[in-house]
Design an enzyme around this catalytic site. Sequence first.
Site, PDB file in Angstrom:
ATOM      1  N   ASP A   1       9.857 -18.610   1.271  1.00 56.90           N
ATOM      2  CA  ASP A   1       8.817 -17.710   0.805  1.00 56.90           C
ATOM      3  C   ASP A   1       9.414 -16.322   0.566  1.00 56.90           C
ATOM      4  O   ASP A   1      10.628 -16.124   0.662  1.00 56.90           O
ATOM      5  CB  ASP A   1       7.674 -17.663   1.816  1.00 56.90           C
ATOM      6  CG  ASP A   1       8.090 -17.045   3.145  1.00 56.90           C
ATOM      7  OD1 ASP A   1       9.297 -17.056   3.451  1.00 56.90           O
ATOM      8  OD2 ASP A   1       7.211 -16.547   3.872  1.00 56.90           O
TER       9      ASP A   1
ATOM     10  N   ASP B   1      11.038 -16.294   5.890  1.00 56.61           N
ATOM     11  CA  ASP B   1      10.794 -16.839   7.232  1.00 56.61           C
ATOM     12  C   ASP B   1      10.107 -18.196   7.204  1.00 56.61           C
ATOM     13  O   ASP B   1       9.860 -18.792   8.254  1.00 56.61           O
ATOM     14  CB  ASP B   1      10.007 -15.849   8.096  1.00 56.61           C
ATOM     15  CG  ASP B   1       8.559 -15.651   7.658  1.00 56.61           C
ATOM     16  OD1 ASP B   1       8.196 -16.096   6.553  1.00 56.61           O
ATOM     17  OD2 ASP B   1       7.795 -15.032   8.427  1.00 56.61           O
TER      18      ASP B   1
ATOM     19  N   SER C   1       4.726 -11.714   2.497  1.00 55.84           N
ATOM     20  CA  SER C   1       5.127 -13.105   2.679  1.00 55.84           C
ATOM     21  C   SER C   1       4.896 -13.916   1.395  1.00 55.84           C
ATOM     22  O   SER C   1       5.491 -13.650   0.375  1.00 55.84           O
ATOM     23  CB  SER C   1       4.393 -13.706   3.880  1.00 55.84           C
ATOM     24  OG  SER C   1       4.858 -14.994   4.181  1.00 55.84           O
TER      25      SER C   1
ATOM     26  N   ASP D   1       9.646 -13.423   2.109  1.00 52.06           N
ATOM     27  CA  ASP D   1      10.447 -12.698   3.101  1.00 52.06           C
ATOM     28  C   ASP D   1      11.380 -13.604   3.901  1.00 52.06           C
ATOM     29  O   ASP D   1      11.986 -13.164   4.878  1.00 52.06           O
ATOM     30  CB  ASP D   1       9.554 -11.892   4.040  1.00 52.06           C
ATOM     31  CG  ASP D   1       8.678 -12.753   4.940  1.00 52.06           C
ATOM     32  OD1 ASP D   1       8.131 -13.752   4.436  1.00 52.06           O
ATOM     33  OD2 ASP D   1       8.525 -12.433   6.128  1.00 52.06           O
TER      34      ASP D   1
END
Length: 474
Positions: free
Chosen positions: A240, A244, A99, A242
């Site tokens: 961010d 999400d 993340s 990834d």
Amino acid sequence: MKFGTSGLRGLSEDLKGRASALYATAFGRYLLESGRAKAGDPILVGRDFRDSSPQISADCIKALGRLGFAMIDCGTIPTPALALYGLHLGAASLMITGSHIPADRNGIKFYRPDGEIDKADEAAITAAAADLDRTGFEWPLGDRQAEDQSVECLALFTKRNASLLPANALAGLKVGVYQHSTVARDLMVDLLQHFGGEVKAFARSEHFIPVDTEAVSEETIALLKQAARDHGLDAIVSADGDGDRPLVSDETGTPLRGDLLGLIAANFLGADAVVTPVTSNSGIEASGSFSVIRTRVGSPFVISGMQEALASGKTGVVGFEANGGTLVASDFNLNGTTLLALPTRDCFLPVLATLAQAAANKRPLSSIASGYALLFAAADRLENFPVETSAKLMAHLRASPANLSDFLQPIGEVDSTSDIDGLRVTLADKRIIHFRPSGNAPEMRCYVEAETESAATDLLAAGLKRIRAWASAN
């Protein structure tokens, strides 16, 4: 290796190889033994742009392939895209990502065929991994092949987002896309252009850059402000690592709070129930025609709260975290189509909903943001803060009212406290300060709210100073 607020996390060098294969095997066995999957069923694997992610992905594919699963490689893809494709196929999935945390760390997010794992699943996977480790886990494993379905995975998610707004809904907006190293970077450009926005992409990086949308660094803010000035932008968007958690900055390059983005998305959908952690702004309850459920920090707790809302009879349930990641627990009729439930964090819905509001009202994003009756909020973290020190500090503050009062004496007088997640203190003058160790990294976080931006900034600085001073003395 440790499960935190969202998935398994650890140092990249520790996670590569045996450890990732061990936990993937534990997950696969758990799916088989619980009856959630059987040999021959597909399992999806996606990843972010960290240097360590391809190897960890390959290790997981080897481990799960050995158990007899049909492995599908979805490539570098946003986490919500992987989750949506998993729900579409009725397949379990793994997202290799750390993340927003630095590149020397990485992680794995696990999804059952029916969605994100919960805390009970995490405990079962941890126990299974410990049992495998104790009884002797074979490593290395032989190579396994995975079918490439990255195109199909991205296409399904693109179709979902391309129906969120009317045609040309963003016409007249000039939007910057801070691309850095997020897997959302290309799709973000495509979608903004699809809705008629003028797009200026910048600062694309081939090296991983950690961007924490809940505590945007001073360096990142300076970059955003410079881009806003240089290109005459109405907004800047990003995510961010990834994809999400959203990042949206106004026309000056100033980031908007993540919980404000989630709030805008909830109102955009017409939610009748909102589920959000205790760290989200205290003014949310008065900012829409919905009921609010407060939870601990972390998507598993938000998902549990959304299930509680559905069980109580709510039909339009939306969740979001203070980082802006927005979850949808209900199907919504939107723009002539049905937006299917996607109960995992997503950056695209809040980004598009926020930009659409600015375009429809022909108002700057700074004006849109100031129109909400929210206290000024700020958050930051102390990085590389030992977990043991965080635990010791929290135990000290919880031990007695006198300890907490003494700790906060230079800042203000305690009026009331909440211990839902960390320690959230309302001061006598109604300012709020919240201390919380990170659930997935050696970090100590501090969140504050106050009547003015300067008061919030000052309170945050004072809170972080007290944490440092206590740690040095103890």
